[in-house]
Design a protein around this motif. Sequence first.
Motif, PDB file in Angstrom:
ATOM      1  N   ILE A 160     -20.570  -8.940 -15.683  1.00 23.91           N
ATOM      2  CA  ILE A 160     -20.148  -8.823 -17.079  1.00 23.91           C
ATOM      3  C   ILE A 160     -18.636  -8.676 -17.158  1.00 23.91           C
ATOM      4  N   ILE A 161     -18.059  -7.855 -16.294  1.00 24.48           N
ATOM      5  CA  ILE A 161     -16.605  -7.663 -16.287  1.00 24.48           C
ATOM      6  C   ILE A 161     -15.892  -8.969 -15.951  1.00 24.48           C
ATOM      7  N   ILE A 162     -16.389  -9.695 -14.956  1.00 22.15           N
ATOM      8  CA  ILE A 162     -15.775 -10.973 -14.582  1.00 22.15           C
ATOM      9  C   ILE A 162     -15.879 -11.972 -15.731  1.00 22.15           C
ATOM     10  N   HIS A 163     -17.022 -12.007 -16.416  1.00 21.02           N
ATOM     11  CA  HIS A 163     -17.197 -12.918 -17.551  1.00 21.02           C
ATOM     12  C   HIS A 163     -16.166 -12.634 -18.634  1.00 21.02           C
ATOM     13  N   TYR A 164     -16.019 -11.369 -19.013  1.00 21.22           N
ATOM     14  CA  TYR A 164     -15.064 -11.049 -20.070  1.00 21.22           C
ATOM     15  C   TYR A 164     -13.625 -11.239 -19.619  1.00 21.22           C
ATOM     16  N   HIS A 165     -13.340 -11.054 -18.335  1.00 19.89           N
ATOM     17  CA  HIS A 165     -11.997 -11.320 -17.827  1.00 19.89           C
ATOM     18  C   HIS A 165     -11.669 -12.806 -17.942  1.00 19.89           C
ATOM     19  N   ARG A 166     -12.603 -13.647 -17.518  1.00 21.07           N
ATOM     20  CA  ARG A 166     -12.382 -15.091 -17.617  1.00 21.07           C
ATOM     21  C   ARG A 166     -12.254 -15.536 -19.068  1.00 21.07           C
ATOM     22  N   LYS A 167     -13.044 -14.940 -19.941  1.00 19.45           N
ATOM     23  CA  LYS A 167     -12.973 -15.273 -21.360  1.00 19.45           C
ATOM     24  C   LYS A 167     -11.610 -14.889 -21.931  1.00 19.45           C
ATOM     25  N   THR A 168     -11.098 -13.714 -21.566  1.00 12.35           N
ATOM     26  CA  THR A 168      -9.793 -13.249 -22.036  1.00 12.35           C
ATOM     27  C   THR A 168      -8.680 -14.144 -21.511  1.00 12.35           C
ATOM     28  N   VAL A 169      -8.746 -14.509 -20.246  1.00 14.48           N
ATOM     29  CA  VAL A 169      -7.727 -15.392 -19.657  1.00 14.48           C
ATOM     30  C   VAL A 169      -7.755 -16.752 -20.342  1.00 14.48           C
ATOM     31  N   ARG A 170      -8.940 -17.288 -20.621  1.00 13.48           N
ATOM     32  CA  ARG A 170      -9.064 -18.575 -21.283  1.00 13.48           C
ATOM     33  C   ARG A 170      -8.442 -18.545 -22.677  1.00 13.48           C
ATOM     34  N   VAL A 171      -8.706 -17.481 -23.436  1.00 12.91           N
ATOM     35  CA  VAL A 171      -8.149 -17.358 -24.790  1.00 12.91           C
ATOM     36  C   VAL A 171      -6.634 -17.205 -24.721  1.00 12.91           C
ATOM     37  N   ALA A 172      -6.142 -16.397 -23.774  1.00 11.67           N
ATOM     38  CA  ALA A 172      -4.698 -16.198 -23.642  1.00 11.67           C
ATOM     39  C   ALA A 172      -4.006 -17.495 -23.231  1.00 11.67           C
ATOM     40  N   LYS A 173      -4.610 -18.248 -22.339  1.00  9.51           N
ATOM     41  CA  LYS A 173      -4.029 -19.513 -21.889  1.00  9.51           C
ATOM     42  C   LYS A 173      -3.966 -20.510 -23.030  1.00  9.51           C
ATOM     43  N   LYS A 174      -5.029 -20.545 -23.831  1.00 10.16           N
ATOM     44  CA  LYS A 174      -5.076 -21.469 -24.963  1.00 10.16           C
ATOM     45  C   LYS A 174      -4.011 -21.110 -26.000  1.00 10.16           C
ATOM     46  N   SER A 175      -3.868 -19.823 -26.293  1.00 10.44           N
ATOM     47  CA  SER A 175      -2.860 -19.415 -27.283  1.00 10.44           C
ATOM     48  C   SER A 175      -1.445 -19.657 -26.757  1.00 10.44           C
ATOM     49  N   GLN A 176      -1.234 -19.517 -25.456  1.00  9.51           N
ATOM     50  CA  GLN A 176       0.080 -19.785 -24.865  1.00  9.51           C
ATOM     51  C   GLN A 176       0.401 -21.277 -24.937  1.00  9.51           C
ATOM     52  N   GLU A 177      -0.603 -22.123 -24.708  1.00 10.18           N
ATOM     53  CA  GLU A 177      -0.383 -23.563 -24.805  1.00 10.18           C
ATOM     54  C   GLU A 177      -0.037 -23.967 -26.232  1.00 10.18           C
ATOM     55  N   ILE A 178      -0.689 -23.350 -27.201  1.00  2.00           N
ATOM     56  CA  ILE A 178      -0.391 -23.644 -28.601  1.00  2.00           C
ATOM     57  C   ILE A 178       1.007 -23.152 -28.946  1.00  2.00           C
ATOM     58  N   GLU A 179       1.367 -21.959 -28.503  1.00  2.00           N
ATOM     59  CA  GLU A 179       2.665 -21.365 -28.808  1.00  2.00           C
ATOM     60  C   GLU A 179       3.817 -22.163 -28.213  1.00  2.00           C
ATOM     61  N   LEU A 180       3.627 -22.687 -27.012  1.00  2.00           N
ATOM     62  CA  LEU A 180       4.702 -23.417 -26.334  1.00  2.00           C
ATOM     63  C   LEU A 180       4.591 -24.934 -26.517  1.00  2.00           C
ATOM     64  N   ASN A 181       3.670 -25.387 -27.359  1.00  2.00           N
ATOM     65  CA  ASN A 181       3.438 -26.806 -27.636  1.00  2.00           C
ATOM     66  C   ASN A 181       3.170 -27.601 -26.352  1.00  2.00           C
ATOM     67  N   LEU A 182       2.356 -27.048 -25.482  1.00  2.00           N
ATOM     68  CA  LEU A 182       1.975 -27.723 -24.254  1.00  2.00           C
ATOM     69  C   LEU A 182       0.660 -28.456 -24.476  1.00  2.00           C
ATOM     70  N   THR A 183       0.436 -29.479 -23.682  1.00  2.00           N
ATOM     71  CA  THR A 183      -0.851 -30.167 -23.781  1.00  2.00           C
ATOM     72  C   THR A 183      -1.901 -29.304 -23.093  1.00  2.00           C
ATOM     73  N   PRO A 184      -3.078 -29.218 -23.651  1.00  2.00           N
ATOM     74  CA  PRO A 184      -4.123 -28.407 -23.022  1.00  2.00           C
ATOM     75  C   PRO A 184      -4.406 -28.890 -21.607  1.00  2.00           C
ATOM     76  N   SER A 185      -4.597 -27.936 -20.706  1.00  2.00           N
ATOM     77  CA  SER A 185      -4.771 -28.260 -19.293  1.00  2.00           C
ATOM     78  C   SER A 185      -6.158 -28.810 -18.971  1.00  2.00           C
ATOM     79  N   LEU A 186      -7.104 -28.657 -19.868  1.00  2.00           N
ATOM     80  CA  LEU A 186      -8.470 -29.102 -19.579  1.00  2.00           C
ATOM     81  C   LEU A 186      -8.826 -30.416 -20.257  1.00  2.00           C
ATOM     82  N   VAL A 187      -7.829 -31.142 -20.781  1.00  2.00           N
ATOM     83  CA  VAL A 187      -8.108 -32.411 -21.438  1.00  2.00           C
ATOM     84  C   VAL A 187      -8.519 -33.431 -20.388  1.00  2.00           C
TER      85      VAL A 187
END
Length: 155
Positions: A7-34
């Motif tokens: 459960i802890i690993i799941h929520y950690h990965r979920k948090t990292v995914r959300v943070a990475k997505k918001s950072q890509e939006i903030e810095l106008n980067l192309t999403p890494s999973l396209v």
Amino acid sequence: SQVSSHIIIHYHRKTVRVAKKSQEIELNLTPSLVGVTPQKLHTHNFQLDYEASTNRAVVRKGINLVLFVALLALTILVICGCSLPSFNIEVLGLVGLLVESGNQFEQAKTDYSVFSLAQMIMGQARYIDKASDYIGLGTLASLLVITVFIVPLVQ
């Protein structure tokens, strides 16, 4: 312990995914999973050593069958382990002699499995015949069966 770790690993990965997505939006980067499509684990080519390495590893073809057989054997062994007697209680001393005399002098020994122990606990609740005892002893019997039988099968 293992369940809480998952459960802890799941929520950690979920948090990292959300943070990475918001950072890509903030810095106008192309999403890494396209363009990346999900791949089955048993068909994936695993990269060895380091990023620049050309060495690859794949899961052997028979591993899926071996894993299935091992899980089936584990399930059968857990069911047998909970169904077959795994411990016994022997009455010794004067009380043991009295019990043995009432049983045609057979040993005053009772074998128990996980299921028969849960059944004995519920029999005690039926003997006392109070709602609070049904709740308390029923909870104890349920926890016994859940932790010894169900959790190992689910994991």
